[in-house]
Design a protein around this motif. Structure first.
Motif, short mmCIF file in Angstrom:
data_model
loop_
_atom_site.label_atom_id
_atom_site.label_comp_id
_atom_site.label_asym_id
_atom_site.label_seq_id
_atom_site.Cartn_x
_atom_site.Cartn_y
_atom_site.Cartn_z
N ALA A 30 -21.69 -34.22 -91.40
CA ALA A 30 -20.56 -35.01 -90.93
C ALA A 30 -19.21 -34.39 -91.28
CB ALA A 30 -20.65 -36.42 -91.52
N GLN A 31 -19.21 -33.34 -92.11
CA GLN A 31 -17.93 -32.74 -92.51
C GLN A 31 -17.19 -32.24 -91.27
OE1 GLN A 31 -16.31 -32.49 -95.52
NE2 GLN A 31 -14.70 -31.68 -94.25
N GLN A 32 -16.02 -32.78 -91.03
CA GLN A 32 -15.27 -32.48 -89.81
C GLN A 32 -14.34 -31.28 -89.94
OE1 GLN A 32 -15.52 -34.06 -86.68
NE2 GLN A 32 -17.38 -34.76 -87.71
N TRP A 33 -14.10 -30.80 -91.17
CA TRP A 33 -13.11 -29.75 -91.36
C TRP A 33 -13.69 -28.60 -92.18
CZ3 TRP A 33 -10.11 -31.88 -88.06
CH2 TRP A 33 -9.89 -33.25 -88.08
N CYS A 34 -13.17 -27.42 -91.92
CA CYS A 34 -13.54 -26.25 -92.72
C CYS A 34 -12.36 -25.30 -92.78
CB CYS A 34 -14.78 -25.56 -92.12
SG CYS A 34 -15.43 -24.26 -93.19
N GLY A 35 -11.20 -25.84 -93.04
CA GLY A 35 -10.01 -25.00 -93.14
C GLY A 35 -9.94 -24.32 -94.50
N LEU A 36 -9.00 -23.41 -94.65
CA LEU A 36 -8.83 -22.71 -95.92
C LEU A 36 -8.37 -23.64 -97.04
CD1 LEU A 36 -7.29 -19.34 -94.75
CD2 LEU A 36 -9.50 -19.68 -95.87
#
Length: 182
Positions: free
Chosen positions: A150-156
């Motif tokens: 479900a993790q919607q983000w993978c930014g730095l």
């Protein structure tokens, strides 16, 4: 994710590399796997891992830079009249796995971060080309694997993005350094 070492003789100009690889993957019962071709010695792979905030990333890279190029605004191929890199192994293949469950949009962000980390590592290796410092090769491949989640983000700014960037950077930079030393 599979890597296949090839030589020029394995892929003459009249052979379709994609079809040949697909046929081989079918033959070994892995038609559903992600596969990458490299002329870099498979034994020269580099593994790096990084942890951040309870998230682990592991990257495996084969790095050859004889096919090195610079992403540049000219829109034209590099100047072939001034070869700055010796003939040899020429692509960067990266397989990276995250233990964090990511959504499809987060996986796209992860791919972007892997590409950025690859570019930073190659820039820091300082391979001089006639058009400037190399940023990658003309045939780089990247595969990102993670559980669905479900993790919607993978930014730095996220633990998963930072772990991924660190693992990819380390693997590619060490591989580039080894290749240049050879």
């Amino acid at each position: 994710i599979l890597a296949r070492e090839v030589r020029n003789a394995d892929l003459p100009p009249d052979r379709d590399a994609g079809q040949s690889l697909a046929a081989e993957m079918q033959r070994i019962g892995r038609a559903d796997a992600v596969a990458m071709l490299t002329s870099r010695k498979i034994a020269a792979f580099v593994h790096a891992a990084a942890d951040d905030g309870g998230v682990r990333a592991e990257a495996v890279a084969t790095v050859g830079l004889s096919n090195a190029v610079r992403a540049a605004p000219s829109g034209r191929p590099p100047d072939k009249a001034k070869p700055a890199v010796p003939a040899g192994w020429g692509t960067i293949n990266i397989a990276v796995a995250l233990d964090a469950g990511l959504s499809a949009p987060a996986r796209l962000e992860a791919l972007s971060i892997a590409a950025s980390a690859r570019t930073a590592a190659v820039l820091d290796a300082r391979l001089e080309l006639s058009e400037g410092i190399a940023t990658g090769t003309g045939t780089d491949c990247i595969a990102v694997a993670s559980p669905a989640g479900a993790q919607q983000w993978c930014g730095l700014h996220t633990p998963q993005g930072r772990a991924l960037a660190a693992a990819v950077y380390r693997a590619v930079h060490e591989g580039a350094t080894q290749w240049m030393a050879e």
